[in-house]
Write a protein that holds these residues in place. Structure first.
Motif, mmCIF file in Angstrom:
data_model
loop_
_atom_site.group_PDB
_atom_site.id
_atom_site.type_symbol
_atom_site.label_atom_id
_atom_site.label_comp_id
_atom_site.label_asym_id
_atom_site.label_seq_id
_atom_site.Cartn_x
_atom_site.Cartn_y
_atom_site.Cartn_z
ATOM 1 N N ILE A 22 0.837 -1.217 0.000
ATOM 2 C CA ILE A 22 0.000 0.000 0.000
ATOM 3 C C ILE A 22 0.875 1.272 0.000
ATOM 4 O O ILE A 22 0.673 2.139 -0.857
ATOM 5 C CB ILE A 22 -0.992 -0.004 1.199
ATOM 6 C CG1 ILE A 22 -1.817 -1.314 1.216
ATOM 7 C CG2 ILE A 22 -1.900 1.225 1.145
ATOM 8 C CD1 ILE A 22 -2.624 -1.604 -0.029
ATOM 9 N N PRO A 23 1.848 1.397 0.892
ATOM 10 C CA PRO A 23 2.719 2.581 0.805
ATOM 11 C C PRO A 23 3.432 2.677 -0.547
ATOM 12 O O PRO A 23 3.623 3.776 -1.085
ATOM 13 C CB PRO A 23 3.730 2.362 1.937
ATOM 14 C CG PRO A 23 3.068 1.427 2.888
ATOM 15 C CD PRO A 23 2.173 0.566 2.063
ATOM 16 N N HIS A 29 1.563 6.250 -7.190
ATOM 17 C CA HIS A 29 0.369 7.029 -7.550
ATOM 18 C C HIS A 29 0.676 8.521 -7.594
ATOM 19 O O HIS A 29 0.150 9.243 -8.443
ATOM 20 C CB HIS A 29 -0.757 6.736 -6.544
ATOM 21 C CG HIS A 29 -2.001 7.529 -6.807
ATOM 22 N ND1 HIS A 29 -2.504 8.445 -5.918
ATOM 23 C CD2 HIS A 29 -2.827 7.548 -7.886
ATOM 24 C CE1 HIS A 29 -3.594 8.994 -6.429
ATOM 25 N NE2 HIS A 29 -3.804 8.465 -7.626
ATOM 26 N N LYS A 30 1.541 8.978 -6.698
ATOM 27 C CA LYS A 30 1.934 10.397 -6.720
ATOM 28 C C LYS A 30 2.644 10.725 -8.030
ATOM 29 O O LYS A 30 2.487 11.800 -8.584
ATOM 30 C CB LYS A 30 2.891 10.686 -5.555
ATOM 31 C CG LYS A 30 2.218 11.449 -4.429
ATOM 32 C CD LYS A 30 3.230 11.839 -3.374
ATOM 33 C CE LYS A 30 2.613 11.638 -2.000
ATOM 34 N NZ LYS A 30 3.629 11.512 -0.952
ATOM 35 N N PRO A 48 -6.290 -0.435 7.262
ATOM 36 C CA PRO A 48 -5.494 0.425 8.155
ATOM 37 C C PRO A 48 -4.346 1.122 7.416
ATOM 38 O O PRO A 48 -4.032 2.277 7.691
ATOM 39 C CB PRO A 48 -4.942 -0.561 9.195
ATOM 40 C CG PRO A 48 -5.783 -1.781 9.096
ATOM 41 C CD PRO A 48 -6.327 -1.823 7.718
ATOM 42 N N GLU A 49 -3.714 0.417 6.465
ATOM 43 C CA GLU A 49 -2.644 1.032 5.679
ATOM 44 C C GLU A 49 -3.191 2.134 4.790
ATOM 45 O O GLU A 49 -2.627 3.224 4.696
ATOM 46 C CB GLU A 49 -1.957 -0.027 4.801
ATOM 47 C CG GLU A 49 -1.203 -1.101 5.552
ATOM 48 C CD GLU A 49 0.030 -0.560 6.264
ATOM 49 O OE1 GLU A 49 0.565 0.475 5.818
ATOM 50 O OE2 GLU A 49 0.431 -1.160 7.281
ATOM 51 N N LEU A 50 -4.303 1.835 4.156
ATOM 52 C CA LEU A 50 -4.899 2.754 3.181
ATOM 53 C C LEU A 50 -5.341 4.057 3.860
ATOM 54 O O LEU A 50 -5.327 5.123 3.223
ATOM 55 C CB LEU A 50 -6.085 2.046 2.511
ATOM 56 C CG LEU A 50 -6.542 2.547 1.146
ATOM 57 C CD1 LEU A 50 -5.394 2.634 0.169
ATOM 58 C CD2 LEU A 50 -7.646 1.634 0.602
ATOM 59 N N ALA A 51 -5.674 3.936 5.137
ATOM 60 C CA ALA A 51 -6.128 5.124 5.882
ATOM 61 C C ALA A 51 -5.055 6.214 5.912
ATOM 62 O O ALA A 51 -5.368 7.405 6.033
ATOM 63 C CB ALA A 51 -6.513 4.721 7.302
ATOM 64 N N ASN A 52 -3.792 5.807 5.760
ATOM 65 C CA ASN A 52 -2.700 6.790 5.773
ATOM 66 C C ASN A 52 -2.540 7.539 4.447
ATOM 67 O O ASN A 52 -1.754 8.469 4.362
ATOM 68 C CB ASN A 52 -1.370 6.106 6.091
ATOM 69 C CG ASN A 52 -1.415 5.377 7.412
ATOM 70 O OD1 ASN A 52 -2.015 5.868 8.371
ATOM 71 N ND2 ASN A 52 -0.793 4.202 7.473
ATOM 72 N N PRO A 54 -4.921 9.124 1.821
ATOM 73 C CA PRO A 54 -6.261 9.473 1.335
ATOM 74 C C PRO A 54 -6.331 9.570 -0.193
ATOM 75 O O PRO A 54 -7.337 9.154 -0.790
ATOM 76 C CB PRO A 54 -6.539 10.834 1.983
ATOM 77 C CG PRO A 54 -5.498 11.013 3.049
ATOM 78 C CD PRO A 54 -4.369 10.095 2.760
ATOM 79 N N ALA A 55 -5.269 10.090 -0.820
ATOM 80 C CA ALA A 55 -5.316 10.250 -2.282
ATOM 81 C C ALA A 55 -5.387 8.885 -2.959
ATOM 82 O O ALA A 55 -6.121 8.690 -3.932
ATOM 83 C CB ALA A 55 -4.085 11.017 -2.776
#
Lengths: 353, 353
Positions: A22-23, A29-30, A48-52, A54-55
């Motif tokens: 996810i990170p 993605h950026k 929980p990972e995705l919560a960090n 938002p984009a």
């Protein structure tokens, strides 16, 4: 060229799983905001990972499954146990169903090969997929294949590898006509396996507009960057890859222990640190992370199992590039032009059971 | 153990010829005074060099010939042109006739293989000779073979390589039961070519008292020194060797150019110089110079063509050790014990014509 690149991620693959995937996806993605993600795996680990991020979350959808392929499973076991249920299979299946343009997994290589082949099938004229990856050289990067997807194979198999590798090079390095060499144990015409000599003759005779065959290259020429694409069957390709990785590690271990031996050396090291850092960056395997499974009806990227988020992001980048610049169409165009020559290639031996 | 070790040198072999061979012999002779030399080549080139080394001159005899095998000759050409006349042939012939115990040449590898095989013949149970050499690892040196003498070969060929390589390791490293690994693309039982798996079964079943078979090893394990002897057929062995050499050169080139980029790095380098020197010494190919042609009725050592006098002296040392500790008897004992299994091995393919 598709509007958005839709990327399916095996969120359970690799040594760490979602906490790297996810990170890693967020980093890529950026760099490429025109992407969408399908995150396949255990919702309780992904959310929980995705919560960090938002984009990333805003352009992602989760496909939930609790089944993950383990690193120790044999491909046949993984297929038996994880077909239609595992995160790896479902991520591949998203490509099959047209819900994603590319799938990326850091999971078990043999299982990924087997599942991708079983589900996506090989392109017309291709019997077995190959693994290709970029290789840092003295003159920029090259592509080397096959790094161990299949063992052996005849001249037609080697020609197919040359075609697929040069399509990858043209996409990744933006080259009109990449140079292609066949890995051999000598540059003289008479050396090497019969099938390598035959492949050389075929490539010369075909004189393809999309690749420039330059002849045999030896192991020590890969690092000098003498060809944009170096072609070999999977056994020697895998040996070559492991030798290069092992030698690099051996040298850095030596140097570290030699430097530790005196204060003078340690101070010298501190002063020369930027040079060492530049070397490390150049040789960093995570910067050339992202092996491509070539020869399938779909784009499949294999990340190192031990990659960190930055490394995984490179693998996602590779997947993005391949879709964005339409690798499959390029390969198919080359294969169709010379499909006759390639269709007759018999299947090489399976490396794994 | 012979009283004196009698060494035949191809004085015209290598990039430089007598101007390296004679000083090299003088260095080795100092280390091993109980040696005698046959210097084969052009008297007008040997004598001026020899005049500088009275001690060497006192235990040397010259066999004059003006014919030398060139580096560019194909083995078949060299045999046609240089048989019975060239310095390479005559030096080998001295071993054949019992006038020398070992021959050392820095000349054309393919020609040396062909002439040695033609003149000395292979040992019973061995179809084709192999090239073996020491390999610097994190835990001292290992031996790797075949480095390119023949391509392919069945399980019996691999077993013969294991036997010969471990005889060499027991002599060179003074080991009772060297560990032996088979090079493969994975350590799992099911990976790799059929013949490698079969060789693994044979080695396990034979359970020889002179070697300890430890299983498959991957390319990156060679440098970690996981086995005293690593066995592979000549194609992948040559790829492995060239990859290691190429990667080492690539890294040192990178580091050099990175260090040149700033004054701080250059000063740091000067301070850390002993560490770099230690690394260079460790990786110095001349310090592991001296490939052995194994499987012949005689001891034949191949020096790097580009070796300097110090490097050539190491090759002479290797030849000396092999005779002094009776390599051939050791190999023959192992082959006779299991000759039955080895005699049936069919000949692998020729790598050169």
């Amino acid at each position: 060229m598709p509007q958005k690149v839709r990327i399916a991620l095996d969120a359970m693959g690799g040594d760490v799983g979602a906490a790297v995937v996810i990170p890693g996806a967020a980093i890529s993605h950026k760099r490429h905001p025109e992407t969408e993600f399908l995150l396949v795996g255990d919702r309780s680990k992904i959310e929980p990972e995705l919560a960090n991020y938002p984009a990333l979350k805003a352009c992602s959808r989760i496909i939930h499954t609790e089944v993950a392929v383990s690193a120790s499973e044999k491909p046949s076991q993984a297929l038996r146990r994880g077909r239609k249920t595992s995160s790896m299979w479902l991520a591949i299946d998203a490509v099959k169903k047209g819900e994603a343009d590319v799938v990326i997994s850091a999971g078990n290589t043999g299982a990924l090969m087997a599942m991708a082949r079983f589900n996506l099938r090989t392109l017309p004229g291709i019997d077995r997929p190959a693994i290709a990856a970029t290789w840092p050289t003295m003159r920029g990067d090259s592509i080397v294949l096959d790094l161990g997807a299949s063992i052996g194979g005849d001249a037609h198999h080697l020609v197919a590898l040359a075609v697929m590798g040069s399509a990858m090079a043209s996409v990744l390095f933006n080259l009109k006509r990449p140079t292609v060499g066949l890995l051999n144990i000598g540059v003289e015409e008479m050396k090497g396996h019969e099938e390598i000599r035959e492949a050389a003759e075929l490539l010369r005779a075909m004189n393809l507009p999309q690749l420039h065959y330059i002849g045999f290259v030896e192991g020590d020429s890969i690092g000098r960057g003498v060809a944009d694409v170096v072609v070999t069957e999977g056994f020697s390709g895998n040996i070559a890859l492991k030798m290069a990785e092992g030698t690099a590690r051996q040298i850095s271990d030596y140097l570290r222990s030699a430097i530790q031996r005196s204060w003078r050396s340690r101070i010298g090291y501190l002063l020369a640190r930027p040079a060492f850092q530049a070397l490390r960056d150049k040789m960093d395997p995570s910067k050339s992370n992202g092996g491509l499974l070539l020869g399938l009806n779909g784009v499949v990227v294999k990340s190192h199992g031990g990659a960190d988020a930055e490394g995984f992001a490179y693998a996602v980048d590779v997947g993005y590039e391949m879709v964005h610049f339409d690798l499959l169409t390029k390969i198919n165009q080359m294969l169709n032009r010379d499909g006759g020559a390639l269709v007759s290639a018999p299947a090489p031996q399976e490396p794994v059971s």
